[in-house]
Design a protein around this motif. Structure first.
Motif, PDB file in Angstrom:
ATOM      1  N   PRO A 117      31.532  80.513  21.107  1.00 39.34           N
ATOM      2  CA  PRO A 117      30.949  81.744  21.657  1.00 39.34           C
ATOM      3  C   PRO A 117      30.866  82.842  20.595  1.00 39.34           C
ATOM      4  N   CYS A 118      29.796  83.629  20.659  1.00 38.78           N
ATOM      5  CA  CYS A 118      29.584  84.680  19.666  1.00 38.78           C
ATOM      6  C   CYS A 118      28.847  85.861  20.292  1.00 38.78           C
ATOM      7  N   LYS A 119      28.883  86.980  19.566  1.00 40.81           N
ATOM      8  CA  LYS A 119      28.113  88.158  19.956  1.00 40.81           C
ATOM      9  C   LYS A 119      27.172  88.602  18.837  1.00 40.81           C
ATOM     10  N   ARG A 120      27.487  88.192  17.595  1.00 41.46           N
ATOM     11  CA  ARG A 120      26.688  88.609  16.443  1.00 41.46           C
ATOM     12  C   ARG A 120      26.359  87.401  15.564  1.00 41.46           C
ATOM     13  N   ASP A 121      25.209  87.456  14.883  1.00 45.76           N
ATOM     14  CA  ASP A 121      24.815  86.378  13.973  1.00 45.76           C
ATOM     15  C   ASP A 121      25.833  86.189  12.848  1.00 45.76           C
ATOM     16  N   LYS A 122      26.395  87.274  12.365  1.00 48.26           N
ATOM     17  CA  LYS A 122      27.286  87.256  11.209  1.00 48.26           C
ATOM     18  C   LYS A 122      28.531  86.394  11.412  1.00 48.26           C
ATOM     19  N   VAL A 123      28.988  86.210  12.631  1.00 49.38           N
ATOM     20  CA  VAL A 123      30.237  85.486  12.874  1.00 49.38           C
ATOM     21  C   VAL A 123      30.059  83.969  12.857  1.00 49.38           C
ATOM     22  N   CYS A 124      28.837  83.489  12.816  1.00 49.23           N
ATOM     23  CA  CYS A 124      28.566  82.048  12.819  1.00 49.23           C
ATOM     24  C   CYS A 124      28.387  81.542  11.387  1.00 49.23           C
ATOM     25  N   VAL A 125      28.856  80.328  11.124  1.00 46.19           N
ATOM     26  CA  VAL A 125      28.661  79.715   9.814  1.00 46.19           C
ATOM     27  C   VAL A 125      27.181  79.665   9.487  1.00 46.19           C
ATOM     28  N   SER A 126      26.359  79.372  10.486  1.00 40.95           N
ATOM     29  CA  SER A 126      24.907  79.270  10.296  1.00 40.95           C
ATOM     30  C   SER A 126      24.208  80.630  10.273  1.00 40.95           C
ATOM     31  N   ASN A 127      24.952  81.711  10.541  1.00 41.03           N
ATOM     32  CA  ASN A 127      24.392  83.066  10.670  1.00 41.03           C
ATOM     33  C   ASN A 127      23.369  83.148  11.785  1.00 41.03           C
ATOM     34  N   LYS A 128      23.547  82.351  12.840  1.00 42.56           N
ATOM     35  CA  LYS A 128      22.624  82.360  13.977  1.00 42.56           C
ATOM     36  C   LYS A 128      23.404  82.263  15.278  1.00 42.56           C
ATOM     37  N   CYS A 129      23.415  83.341  16.053  1.00 42.77           N
ATOM     38  CA  CYS A 129      24.044  83.387  17.371  1.00 42.77           C
ATOM     39  C   CYS A 129      22.914  83.458  18.400  1.00 42.77           C
ATOM     40  N   GLU A 130      22.736  82.372  19.129  1.00 38.92           N
ATOM     41  CA  GLU A 130      21.649  82.321  20.104  1.00 38.92           C
ATOM     42  C   GLU A 130      22.138  82.847  21.444  1.00 38.92           C
ATOM     43  N   LYS A 131      21.552  83.987  21.852  1.00 42.32           N
ATOM     44  CA  LYS A 131      21.908  84.610  23.133  1.00 42.32           C
ATOM     45  C   LYS A 131      20.723  84.518  24.079  1.00 42.32           C
ATOM     46  N   PRO A 132      20.961  84.091  25.311  1.00 38.44           N
ATOM     47  CA  PRO A 132      19.885  84.112  26.305  1.00 38.44           C
ATOM     48  C   PRO A 132      19.436  85.555  26.549  1.00 38.44           C
ATOM     49  N   ALA A 133      18.215  85.750  26.969  1.00 42.66           N
ATOM     50  CA  ALA A 133      17.686  87.088  27.232  1.00 42.66           C
ATOM     51  C   ALA A 133      18.571  87.837  28.195  1.00 42.66           C
ATOM     52  N   GLY A 134      18.983  89.042  27.803  1.00 34.96           N
ATOM     53  CA  GLY A 134      19.804  89.903  28.647  1.00 34.96           C
ATOM     54  C   GLY A 134      21.291  89.574  28.622  1.00 34.96           C
ATOM     55  N   ALA A 135      21.703  88.536  27.917  1.00 24.23           N
ATOM     56  CA  ALA A 135      23.122  88.156  27.871  1.00 24.23           C
ATOM     57  C   ALA A 135      23.850  88.928  26.770  1.00 24.23           C
ATOM     58  N   ASP A 136      25.137  89.178  26.988  1.00 21.63           N
ATOM     59  CA  ASP A 136      25.970  89.877  26.012  1.00 21.63           C
ATOM     60  C   ASP A 136      26.537  88.900  24.993  1.00 21.63           C
ATOM     61  N   LYS A 137      26.841  87.669  25.423  1.00 23.11           N
ATOM     62  CA  LYS A 137      27.408  86.660  24.548  1.00 23.11           C
ATOM     63  C   LYS A 137      26.450  85.488  24.407  1.00 23.11           C
ATOM     64  N   GLY A 138      26.586  84.792  23.274  1.00 18.84           N
ATOM     65  CA  GLY A 138      25.764  83.611  23.026  1.00 18.84           C
ATOM     66  C   GLY A 138      26.606  82.487  22.461  1.00 18.84           C
ATOM     67  N   ILE A 139      25.925  81.518  21.837  1.00 20.54           N
ATOM     68  CA  ILE A 139      26.575  80.352  21.256  1.00 20.54           C
ATOM     69  C   ILE A 139      26.076  80.191  19.814  1.00 20.54           C
ATOM     70  N   CYS A 140      27.007  79.928  18.888  1.00 23.36           N
ATOM     71  CA  CYS A 140      26.615  79.661  17.493  1.00 23.36           C
ATOM     72  C   CYS A 140      25.775  78.398  17.441  1.00 23.36           C
ATOM     73  N   SER A 141      24.685  78.471  16.687  1.00 25.55           N
ATOM     74  CA  SER A 141      23.826  77.281  16.555  1.00 25.55           C
ATOM     75  C   SER A 141      23.850  76.767  15.144  1.00 25.55           C
TER      76      SER A 141
END
Length: 88
Positions: free
Chosen positions: A64-88
């Motif tokens: 789980p992530c909130k920002r791109d920067k926290v993922c190894v891939s630099n990509k945090c995919e968040k569904p539209a309107g969601a506060d949290k996403g998943i590192c991809s």
């Protein structure tokens, strides 16, 4: 008999101190909205998706992530309107 008791107690106390250090290793962060990573050391980022936010190395895919920067891939995919996403 007494020596074994003293040795056992000493081992338990020393293990408690080691365990306490390992749990205390997580640095709380995110106090500054402008730079949430300010409290983190080199090679770590503030994981705001954790409660409370703590400094950790970048996250692997599927975490789980909130920002791109926290993922190894630099990509945090968040569904539209969601506060949290998943590192991809």
């Amino acid at each position: 008999m007494f020596k074994k008791l003293v040795l056992t107690v000493a081992m338990i106390v020393s293990m408690a101190f080691v365990a306490q250090d390992s749990f205390a290793a997580d640095t709380k962060c995110g106090a500054s909205a402008k730079d949430p990573d300010a409290e983190c050391g080199k090679g770590t980022v503030c994981i705001l998706a954790m409660d409370p936010p703590v400094c950790k190395p970048p996250l692997e895919k599927g975490k789980p992530c909130k920002r791109d920067k926290v993922c190894v891939s630099n990509k945090c995919e968040k569904p539209a309107g969601a506060d949290k996403g998943i590192c991809s």
